[in-house]
Design a protein around this motif. Structure first.
Motif, PDB file in Angstrom:
ATOM      1  N   ARG A 198      52.405 -66.461  87.630  1.00 38.34           N
ATOM      2  CA  ARG A 198      52.694 -67.878  87.392  1.00 38.34           C
ATOM      3  C   ARG A 198      54.148 -68.083  86.970  1.00 38.34           C
ATOM      4  NH1 ARG A 198      49.230 -68.941  83.262  1.00 38.34           N
ATOM      5  NH2 ARG A 198      47.564 -69.039  84.784  1.00 38.34           N
ATOM      6  N   TYR A 199      54.663 -67.189  86.109  1.00 43.19           N
ATOM      7  CA  TYR A 199      56.034 -67.361  85.612  1.00 43.19           C
ATOM      8  C   TYR A 199      57.065 -66.657  86.495  1.00 43.19           C
ATOM      9  CZ  TYR A 199      53.532 -69.247  81.650  1.00 43.19           C
ATOM     10  OH  TYR A 199      52.698 -70.002  80.874  1.00 43.19           O
ATOM     11  N   GLY A 200      56.629 -66.040  87.574  1.00 42.41           N
ATOM     12  CA  GLY A 200      57.556 -65.451  88.545  1.00 42.41           C
ATOM     13  C   GLY A 200      58.336 -64.256  88.014  1.00 42.41           C
ATOM     14  N   PHE A 201      57.758 -63.530  87.035  1.00 44.98           N
ATOM     15  CA  PHE A 201      58.520 -62.436  86.414  1.00 44.98           C
ATOM     16  C   PHE A 201      58.910 -61.338  87.402  1.00 44.98           C
ATOM     17  CE2 PHE A 201      56.538 -63.393  82.008  1.00 44.98           C
ATOM     18  CZ  PHE A 201      57.479 -64.399  81.815  1.00 44.98           C
ATOM     19  N   ARG A 202      58.082 -61.128  88.422  1.00 40.04           N
ATOM     20  CA  ARG A 202      58.401 -60.032  89.364  1.00 40.04           C
ATOM     21  C   ARG A 202      59.728 -60.292  90.086  1.00 40.04           C
ATOM     22  NH1 ARG A 202      52.861 -59.648  89.524  1.00 40.04           N
ATOM     23  NH2 ARG A 202      52.173 -57.583  88.846  1.00 40.04           N
ATOM     24  N   SER A 203      60.047 -61.557  90.305  1.00 42.27           N
ATOM     25  CA  SER A 203      61.302 -61.834  91.014  1.00 42.27           C
ATOM     26  C   SER A 203      62.473 -62.019  90.051  1.00 42.27           C
ATOM     27  CB  SER A 203      61.140 -63.056  91.916  1.00 42.27           C
ATOM     28  OG  SER A 203      60.665 -64.133  91.159  1.00 42.27           O
ATOM     29  N   ILE A 204      62.199 -62.253  88.770  1.00 41.96           N
ATOM     30  CA  ILE A 204      63.287 -62.506  87.810  1.00 41.96           C
ATOM     31  C   ILE A 204      63.786 -61.217  87.168  1.00 41.96           C
ATOM     32  CG2 ILE A 204      63.810 -63.603  85.592  1.00 41.96           C
ATOM     33  CD1 ILE A 204      61.714 -65.720  86.270  1.00 41.96           C
ATOM     34  N   LEU A 205      62.877 -60.285  86.944  1.00 39.94           N
ATOM     35  CA  LEU A 205      63.234 -59.070  86.200  1.00 39.94           C
ATOM     36  C   LEU A 205      63.997 -58.086  87.101  1.00 39.94           C
ATOM     37  CD1 LEU A 205      59.947 -58.754  84.139  1.00 39.94           C
ATOM     38  CD2 LEU A 205      62.234 -59.292  83.276  1.00 39.94           C
ATOM     39  N   PRO A 206      64.668 -57.087  86.521  1.00 38.32           N
ATOM     40  CA  PRO A 206      65.462 -56.148  87.336  1.00 38.32           C
ATOM     41  C   PRO A 206      64.628 -55.518  88.452  1.00 38.32           C
ATOM     42  CG  PRO A 206      65.753 -55.701  84.988  1.00 38.32           C
ATOM     43  CD  PRO A 206      64.721 -56.774  85.089  1.00 38.32           C
ATOM     44  N   LYS A 207      65.270 -55.311  89.594  1.00 39.23           N
ATOM     45  CA  LYS A 207      64.565 -54.759  90.772  1.00 39.23           C
ATOM     46  C   LYS A 207      63.961 -53.385  90.476  1.00 39.23           C
ATOM     47  CE  LYS A 207      65.527 -57.660  94.296  1.00 39.23           C
ATOM     48  NZ  LYS A 207      65.269 -58.777  93.363  1.00 39.23           N
ATOM     49  N   SER A 208      64.636 -52.612  89.611  1.00 39.77           N
ATOM     50  CA  SER A 208      64.159 -51.245  89.360  1.00 39.77           C
ATOM     51  C   SER A 208      62.924 -51.227  88.441  1.00 39.77           C
ATOM     52  CB  SER A 208      65.270 -50.402  88.738  1.00 39.77           C
ATOM     53  OG  SER A 208      65.668 -50.988  87.521  1.00 39.77           O
ATOM     54  N   LEU A 209      62.611 -52.379  87.848  1.00 40.73           N
ATOM     55  CA  LEU A 209      61.431 -52.458  86.964  1.00 40.73           C
ATOM     56  C   LEU A 209      60.238 -52.955  87.774  1.00 40.73           C
ATOM     57  CD1 LEU A 209      60.356 -52.425  83.941  1.00 40.73           C
ATOM     58  CD2 LEU A 209      60.800 -54.860  83.970  1.00 40.73           C
ATOM     59  N   GLN A 210      59.287 -52.066  87.987  1.00 37.74           N
ATOM     60  CA  GLN A 210      58.102 -52.461  88.766  1.00 37.74           C
ATOM     61  C   GLN A 210      56.969 -52.846  87.827  1.00 37.74           C
ATOM     62  OE1 GLN A 210      57.782 -49.097  91.659  1.00 37.74           O
ATOM     63  NE2 GLN A 210      56.227 -50.441  92.536  1.00 37.74           N
ATOM     64  N   LEU A 211      56.348 -53.978  88.094  1.00 36.56           N
ATOM     65  CA  LEU A 211      55.161 -54.364  87.324  1.00 36.56           C
ATOM     66  C   LEU A 211      53.942 -54.181  88.223  1.00 36.56           C
ATOM     67  CD1 LEU A 211      56.417 -57.631  85.567  1.00 36.56           C
ATOM     68  CD2 LEU A 211      56.205 -55.358  84.577  1.00 36.56           C
ATOM     69  N   LEU A 212      53.107 -53.225  87.885  1.00 37.85           N
ATOM     70  CA  LEU A 212      51.921 -52.939  88.699  1.00 37.85           C
ATOM     71  C   LEU A 212      50.709 -53.604  88.067  1.00 37.85           C
ATOM     72  CD1 LEU A 212      52.503 -49.078  88.774  1.00 37.85           C
ATOM     73  CD2 LEU A 212      53.222 -50.706  90.534  1.00 37.85           C
ATOM     74  N   SER A 213      49.808 -54.075  88.909  1.00 38.13           N
ATOM     75  CA  SER A 213      48.561 -54.629  88.365  1.00 38.13           C
ATOM     76  C   SER A 213      47.554 -53.498  88.218  1.00 38.13           C
ATOM     77  CB  SER A 213      47.996 -55.679  89.318  1.00 38.13           C
ATOM     78  OG  SER A 213      48.962 -56.678  89.521  1.00 38.13           O
ATOM     79  N   GLY A 214      46.753 -53.571  87.165  1.00 40.04           N
ATOM     80  CA  GLY A 214      45.821 -52.473  86.900  1.00 40.04           C
ATOM     81  C   GLY A 214      44.362 -52.864  87.066  1.00 40.04           C
TER      82      GLY A 214
END
Ligand code: SF4
Length: 361
Positions: free
Chosen positions: A45-61
């Motif tokens: 909802r807050y679009g964090f995947r596109s805002i945060l550094p490219k090298s930081l991956q957020l995986l869903s668990g």
């Protein structure tokens, strides 16, 4: 008194945290997993995947209870729904999840009595009002909902109801995290731990992540500042090599959790092996109804034949739930599989990773 959440939604504070995270992470590849489906939805909802550094991956668990329910367990509920005089009560999302060849929604269309309830206690009331029905509650969820199910079984026992039972498919999160932390294919550097679950469990059950895998974890809430603060803390621990379990959600979860809720669960349930979609059979990762309450255990009261299990063709929910595949990398995502025509549970559930990616893509 209503809690003022404005501070946790403050855009200036959020921007500050995003810059701080960028400074900590730099170009270093870091993989963090958000365990809880509600976190997945907030991150989308807050679009964090596109805002945060490219090298930081957020995986869903594996934190969406509907998604991790194995097909065989769904088929079990469907077999129970086909019994004469049975009424299956469950939470909304579960009804649409496809089993091997059917779903509870399809069974309802074919004449089965399937009802959506908002609480297991509603199912107890339903049983009390309809003595001619055998009301079977399909109990799916983690440590957060288990106390409610336990309370419903105690309530049914105290009310002397012989027509209420539970198909107990509850799971406990630490075993799933142990499986993921120990799997080199997942290679998770840190866990965004579930705030709601920690409200009940406290932080102690997650300490093994540090002791056995030197992997940090942070319990966070669900507002943007909560999540960013959790990510910043985790990134710091990963970069500095100082793993620990931190609680950044003190307004919701105490370190010791809720002992009263745990006592209630311990009275009604005991640990049992359980099968998770994507993770397979994990020892002591589920809850079984104790012998004292066997009269309320639908699995023991109503033996049924369960059809041979078939997985949805081409669906990669298992890989998505382990964090080894992003939902958008599934060949069916957005084509054959959409929220209107879901192929797998991760697209059905309101907390499912595929549904979150689709909605906020
Ligand atoms: Fe399964 Fe659909 Fe997700 Fe693919 S997009 S993993 S088919 S739920």
């Amino acid at each position: 008194r209503a809690l003022d959440l404005d501070a946790f939604r403050d855009p200036a504070l959020a921007r500050e945290l995003i810059e701080r995270i960028a400074g900590i992470v730099g170009d270093r590849p870091i993989k963090l997993m958000e365990v809880c489906g509600t976190h997945t939805m907030s991150i989308g909802r807050y679009g964090f995947r596109s805002i945060l550094p490219k090298s930081l991956q957020l995986l869903s668990g594996p934190g969406c209870p509907v998604c991790v329910t194995a097909n065989r367990d769904i088929d079990h509920a469907i077999a129970l729904a086909r019994l004469d005089g049975a009424c299956i009560a469950t939470f909304g999302d579960m009804v649409r999840v496809p089993g091997s060849t059917s779903s509870l929604a399809a069974e309802k269309s074919a004449g089965a009595d399937v009802r959506i309830v908002y609480s297991p206690l509603d199912a107890v009331d339903l049983a009390a009002r309809n003595p001619e029905l055998q009301v079977i509650f399909m109990g799916v969820g983690f440590e957060t909902t288990a106390p409610l199910i336990a309370a419903s079984i105690v309530a049914a026992s105290e009310r002397g109801l012989s027509n209420f039972s539970v198909l107990c498919l509850h799971k406990t999160t630490p075993a799933a995290l142990r499986a993921i932390a120990g799997d080199p294919a997942c290679a998770v550097d840190g866990f965004i731990l579930p705030g709601h679950v920690s409200t009940i469990t406290g932080t102690a059950p997650f300490r093994f992540l540090v002791d056995e895998f030197a992997t940090p974890g942070v319990v966070t809430g669900f507002e943007p500042v909560d999540i960013l603060e959790g990510i910043a803390l985790l990134a710091e621990m990963v970069v500095d090599g100082t793993p620990r379990i931190a609680n950044a959600y003190r307004r919701g979860a105490r370190d010791g959790g809720n002992p009263v809720a745990r006592q209630l669960c311990a009275r009604v349930f005991e640990p049992a092996d359980a099968t998770w979609r994507g993770l397979g059979a994990l020892p002591a990762s589920g809850l079984r109804i104790r012998d004292d309450f066997a009269a309320f255990d639908a699995a023991r009261r109503f033996p049924v034949d369960i059809e041979p299990t078939r997985e949805p063709r081409g669906c990669r929910c298992g890989d998505v739930l382990r964090g080894v595949m992003a939902p958008s990398a599934c060949p069916l995502f957005g084509r054959a599989c959409t929220p209107e025509h879901p192929v797998g549970p991760c697209m059905v559930s309101s907390e499912g990773s595929c549904a979150a990616y689709f909605r906020y893509r």
